[in-house]
Design an enzyme around this catalytic site. Sequence first.
Site, PDB file in Angstrom:
ATOM      1  N   CYS A 120       0.853  -1.184   0.000  1.00 20.20           N
ATOM      2  CA  CYS A 120       0.000   0.000   0.000  1.00 20.20           C
ATOM      3  C   CYS A 120       0.895   1.242   0.000  1.00 20.20           C
ATOM      4  CB  CYS A 120      -0.886  -0.008   1.237  1.00 20.20           C
ATOM      5  SG  CYS A 120      -1.820   1.520   1.456  1.00 20.20           S
ATOM      6  N   CYS A 171       0.311   3.258   3.510  1.00 24.93           N
ATOM      7  CA  CYS A 171       0.734   2.795   4.837  1.00 24.93           C
ATOM      8  C   CYS A 171       1.790   1.706   4.802  1.00 24.93           C
ATOM      9  CB  CYS A 171      -0.468   2.311   5.645  1.00 24.93           C
ATOM     10  SG  CYS A 171      -1.067   0.677   5.183  1.00 24.93           S
ATOM     11  N   CYS A 204      -7.356  -0.763   1.247  1.00 22.99           N
ATOM     12  CA  CYS A 204      -6.366  -1.320   2.168  1.00 22.99           C
ATOM     13  C   CYS A 204      -7.038  -1.527   3.523  1.00 22.99           C
ATOM     14  CB  CYS A 204      -5.184  -0.366   2.301  1.00 22.99           C
ATOM     15  SG  CYS A 204      -4.017  -0.860   3.598  1.00 22.99           S
ATOM     16  N   CYS A 212      -5.309   0.966   6.408  1.00 16.88           N
ATOM     17  CA  CYS A 212      -5.440   2.428   6.467  1.00 16.88           C
ATOM     18  C   CYS A 212      -6.688   2.941   5.766  1.00 16.88           C
ATOM     19  CB  CYS A 212      -4.187   3.100   5.906  1.00 16.88           C
ATOM     20  SG  CYS A 212      -4.019   2.962   4.127  1.00 16.88           S
ATOM     21  N   CYS A 253      -8.126  -4.993  -9.983  1.00 12.92           N
ATOM     22  CA  CYS A 253      -7.675  -3.964 -10.918  1.00 12.92           C
ATOM     23  C   CYS A 253      -7.218  -2.757 -10.087  1.00 12.92           C
ATOM     24  CB  CYS A 253      -8.827  -3.605 -11.843  1.00 12.92           C
ATOM     25  SG  CYS A 253      -8.384  -2.420 -13.112  1.00 12.92           S
TER      26      CYS A 253
HETATM   27 FE    FE Z   1      -2.759   1.108   3.571  1.00 18.37          FE
END
Ligand code: FE
Length: 137
Positions: A48, A51, A97, A100, A120
């Site tokens: 991510c 984060c 995510c 976060c 995607c």
């Molecule tokens: Fe994240």
Amino acid sequence: MKETISKTEDQWKETLSRDQFIVLRQKGTEAAFTGKYYDHKEKGVYLCAACGQELFSSDSKFDSGTGWPSFFKPISSEKVEQKPDLSHFMVRTEVLCSRCGSHLGHVFDDGPAPTGERFCMNSLSLDFKKEEDSPEG
Ligand code: FE
């Protein structure tokens, strides 16, 4: 209990680029074939961009032809959250995510075996950590 990260949008603005902020925090979508990972083939892990949580392995990446980095599964289902998205006159499933809450992209059911799913993603939502050439020890 799962660790989560909670920041104000002003705090996210300090750590993200303008384009990353628009995608990750405002659910934007980068233009197809413009991101740095859609045609990226190195072995490693995609994180991510907000984060740093590990999200996807290069082993589950495939060439979807869409111009966005595409995966048939996350590293584990706990890494991502899925949420109905009815915006833009479409019925889609948003992928966020799990740590976060940042927007990553969408998941569709037209992916390849073994899952049939196509995650995607936006390149702007991802960072890449290259696999070490030789294992430690
Ligand atoms: Fe994240």
